[in-house]
Design a protein around this motif. Structure first.
Motif, PDB file in Angstrom:
ATOM      1  N   THR A  73       3.722  17.845  67.078  1.00  0.00           N
ATOM      2  CA  THR A  73       6.108  17.441  66.927  1.00  0.00           C
ATOM      3  C   THR A  73       6.019  17.891  65.399  1.00  0.00           C
ATOM      4  N   LEU A  74       6.705  17.386  65.219  1.00  0.00           N
ATOM      5  CA  LEU A  74       7.560  18.430  64.127  1.00  0.00           C
ATOM      6  C   LEU A  74       6.641  18.583  63.026  1.00  0.00           C
ATOM      7  N   PHE A  75       5.854  17.793  62.431  1.00  0.00           N
ATOM      8  CA  PHE A  75       5.367  17.660  61.484  1.00  0.00           C
ATOM      9  C   PHE A  75       4.369  19.141  60.806  1.00  0.00           C
ATOM     10  N   PRO A  76       3.513  19.239  62.490  1.00  0.00           N
ATOM     11  CA  PRO A  76       2.360  20.581  62.488  1.00  0.00           C
ATOM     12  C   PRO A  76       4.026  21.262  62.706  1.00  0.00           C
ATOM     13  N   ALA A  77       4.475  21.388  63.063  1.00  0.00           N
ATOM     14  CA  ALA A  77       4.844  22.125  63.042  1.00  0.00           C
ATOM     15  C   ALA A  77       5.781  23.441  62.315  1.00  0.00           C
ATOM     16  N   LEU A  78       7.029  22.767  61.844  1.00  0.00           N
ATOM     17  CA  LEU A  78       7.304  22.715  60.212  1.00  0.00           C
ATOM     18  C   LEU A  78       5.981  23.279  59.024  1.00  0.00           C
ATOM     19  N   ASN A  79       4.822  23.107  59.474  1.00  0.00           N
ATOM     20  CA  ASN A  79       3.679  22.821  58.464  1.00  0.00           C
ATOM     21  C   ASN A  79       3.265  24.314  59.167  1.00  0.00           C
ATOM     22  N   THR A  80       3.219  24.916  59.212  1.00  0.00           N
ATOM     23  CA  THR A  80       3.507  26.971  60.136  1.00  0.00           C
ATOM     24  C   THR A  80       3.799  28.031  58.977  1.00  0.00           C
ATOM     25  N   LYS A  81       4.691  27.387  58.564  1.00  0.00           N
ATOM     26  CA  LYS A  81       5.571  28.287  57.758  1.00  0.00           C
ATOM     27  C   LYS A  81       6.074  27.396  56.141  1.00  0.00           C
ATOM     28  N   MET A  82       5.511  25.733  56.027  1.00  0.00           N
ATOM     29  CA  MET A  82       5.907  25.317  54.860  1.00  0.00           C
ATOM     30  C   MET A  82       4.841  24.131  54.686  1.00  0.00           C
ATOM     31  N   ASP A  83       5.714  23.729  53.473  1.00  0.00           N
ATOM     32  CA  ASP A  83       4.044  22.261  53.083  1.00  0.00           C
ATOM     33  C   ASP A  83       4.553  21.327  52.968  1.00  0.00           C
ATOM     34  N   PHE A  84       4.508  20.638  54.112  1.00  0.00           N
ATOM     35  CA  PHE A  84       4.337  19.275  53.809  1.00  0.00           C
ATOM     36  C   PHE A  84       3.531  17.942  53.700  1.00  0.00           C
ATOM     37  N   SER A  85       2.711  18.436  53.497  1.00  0.00           N
ATOM     38  CA  SER A  85       1.443  17.772  52.916  1.00  0.00           C
ATOM     39  C   SER A  85       2.075  16.410  51.880  1.00  0.00           C
ATOM     40  N   HIS A  86       3.022  16.817  50.903  1.00  0.00           N
ATOM     41  CA  HIS A  86       3.755  15.694  50.725  1.00  0.00           C
ATOM     42  C   HIS A  86       4.027  14.455  51.545  1.00  0.00           C
ATOM     43  N   GLU A  87       4.970  15.136  52.869  1.00  0.00           N
ATOM     44  CA  GLU A  87       5.641  14.048  53.767  1.00  0.00           C
ATOM     45  C   GLU A  87       4.401  13.423  54.394  1.00  0.00           C
ATOM     46  N   LYS A  88       3.207  13.523  54.146  1.00  0.00           N
ATOM     47  CA  LYS A  88       1.939  13.298  55.170  1.00  0.00           C
ATOM     48  C   LYS A  88       1.799  12.053  53.524  1.00  0.00           C
ATOM     49  N   GLU A  89       1.470  12.179  52.788  1.00  0.00           N
ATOM     50  CA  GLU A  89       0.691  11.489  51.652  1.00  0.00           C
ATOM     51  C   GLU A  89       1.842  10.355  51.524  1.00  0.00           C
ATOM     52  N   ALA A 155      14.620  29.654  68.608  1.00  0.00           N
ATOM     53  CA  ALA A 155      13.485  29.802  69.695  1.00  0.00           C
ATOM     54  C   ALA A 155      12.696  28.197  69.104  1.00  0.00           C
ATOM     55  N   GLU A 156      11.981  28.599  67.917  1.00  0.00           N
ATOM     56  CA  GLU A 156      11.371  27.339  67.285  1.00  0.00           C
ATOM     57  C   GLU A 156      11.996  26.500  67.425  1.00  0.00           C
ATOM     58  N   GLY A 157      13.116  26.421  66.789  1.00  0.00           N
ATOM     59  CA  GLY A 157      13.427  25.474  66.524  1.00  0.00           C
ATOM     60  C   GLY A 157      13.853  24.148  67.465  1.00  0.00           C
ATOM     61  N   ARG A 158      13.854  25.036  68.645  1.00  0.00           N
ATOM     62  CA  ARG A 158      14.575  23.976  69.588  1.00  0.00           C
ATOM     63  C   ARG A 158      13.487  23.454  70.552  1.00  0.00           C
ATOM     64  N   GLN A 159      12.155  24.286  70.440  1.00  0.00           N
ATOM     65  CA  GLN A 159      11.327  23.902  70.877  1.00  0.00           C
ATOM     66  C   GLN A 159      10.600  22.951  70.071  1.00  0.00           C
ATOM     67  N   MET A 160      10.821  22.543  68.882  1.00  0.00           N
ATOM     68  CA  MET A 160      10.309  21.491  68.011  1.00  0.00           C
ATOM     69  C   MET A 160      11.284  20.382  68.251  1.00  0.00           C
ATOM     70  N   ILE A 161      12.230  20.551  69.199  1.00  0.00           N
ATOM     71  CA  ILE A 161      13.152  19.349  69.076  1.00  0.00           C
ATOM     72  C   ILE A 161      12.649  18.981  70.806  1.00  0.00           C
ATOM     73  N   ALA A 162      12.300  19.696  71.781  1.00  0.00           N
ATOM     74  CA  ALA A 162      11.901  19.869  73.026  1.00  0.00           C
ATOM     75  C   ALA A 162      10.137  18.778  72.717  1.00  0.00           C
ATOM     76  N   ASP A 163       9.552  19.777  72.201  1.00  0.00           N
ATOM     77  CA  ASP A 163       8.376  18.543  71.862  1.00  0.00           C
ATOM     78  C   ASP A 163       8.767  17.507  70.630  1.00  0.00           C
ATOM     79  N   VAL A 164       9.256  17.179  70.092  1.00  0.00           N
ATOM     80  CA  VAL A 164      10.115  15.927  69.694  1.00  0.00           C
ATOM     81  C   VAL A 164      10.240  14.822  70.727  1.00  0.00           C
ATOM     82  N   ASP A 165      11.396  14.856  71.889  1.00  0.00           N
ATOM     83  CA  ASP A 165      11.910  14.619  73.018  1.00  0.00           C
ATOM     84  C   ASP A 165      10.637  14.070  73.451  1.00  0.00           C
TER      85      ASP A 165
END
Length: 225
Positions: A73-89, A155-165
């Motif tokens: 879903t969203l964070f695992p996808a975003l983590n491929t190019k960004m750091d969402f470890s803070h949000e995970k905490e 395309a990656e953005g739209r895939q994130m939306i589809a996966d979350v939905d």
């Protein structure tokens, strides 16, 4: 007129802001009611409290969950190019509160003599900073220009939306999460958010899903449809 963003990165940001707004609305309702709790209607009020906490948990699941098929879903996808470890905490801190809050609410649901308005209000107020700091920082982190700068394609953005939905529709309690979201959506967004078909907005949610716990939604700030 309010419209749904067509740019996927703007949509992700817009959708997150609106979801967070519903949780803020619910928080404010619960805190205000705990000053003079509806002791003659505890079943419904406690159910409303449960629905609020469940809705946040369900929302967070759509952000961090990865199932056995590795459909992120969203964070695992975003983590491929960004750091969402803070949000995970931050999620861990918020969920520690939600677990305690739900346990306290459910104990009172089972035995109303255990209802303690002051305790519930104290729990909410002591977690105010953790919850709302997380909501604010998360929305700032996923601003459209930041997602684009990280190198995500449309395309990656739209895939994130589809996966979350997809995840949102297949997990959680639809008799709690969906009526909660609809009855905390302000009138100017009722026709476009949450993004569900007309038949669900006008018929299934108000006349089927919301009926199971109809008493809960008297505490909601807006109508169901």
């Amino acid at each position: 007129m309010t419209t749904v963003p067509t740019d996927p990165f703007e949509y992700i940001h817009w959708n997150m802001k609106l979801a967070h707004k519903t949780f803020e609305e619910g928080y404010n309702v619960i805190v205000s009611k705990l000053d003079d709790p509806p002791t003659n209607d505890l079943k419904n009020f406690l159910g409303y409290c449960e629905a609020w906490a469940h809705a946040i948990s369900h929302h967070h699941d759509t952000e961090v969950y990865t199932d056995t098929l590795q459909e992120a879903t969203l964070f695992p996808a975003l983590n491929t190019k960004m750091d969402f470890s803070h949000e995970k905490e931050q999620h861990a801190a918020v969920h520690a509160f939600l677990d305690d809050f739900l346990a306290t609410v459910q104990a009172a649901q089972a035995d109303t003599s255990k209802f303690d308005a002051a305790k519930l209000k104290g729990m909410l107020e002591s977690s105010n900073d953790a919850i709302f700091t997380h909501f604010r920082e998360e929305v700032e982190h996923i601003e459209p220009e930041k997602l684009k700068a990280a190198g995500f394609s449309e395309a990656e953005g739209r895939q994130m939306i589809a996966d979350v939905d997809k995840h949102a529709k297949s997990h959680g309690d639809p008799f709690l999460a969906v009526p909660y979201m609809r009855s905390h959506t302000p009138p100017e967004y009722k026709e476009i958010w949450p993004p569900i078909p007309w038949i669900l907005r006008k018929l299934v949610v108000p006349y089927m899903l919301a009926k199971k716990h109809s008493g809960y939604w008297k505490y909601s700030p807006y109508g169901m449809s």
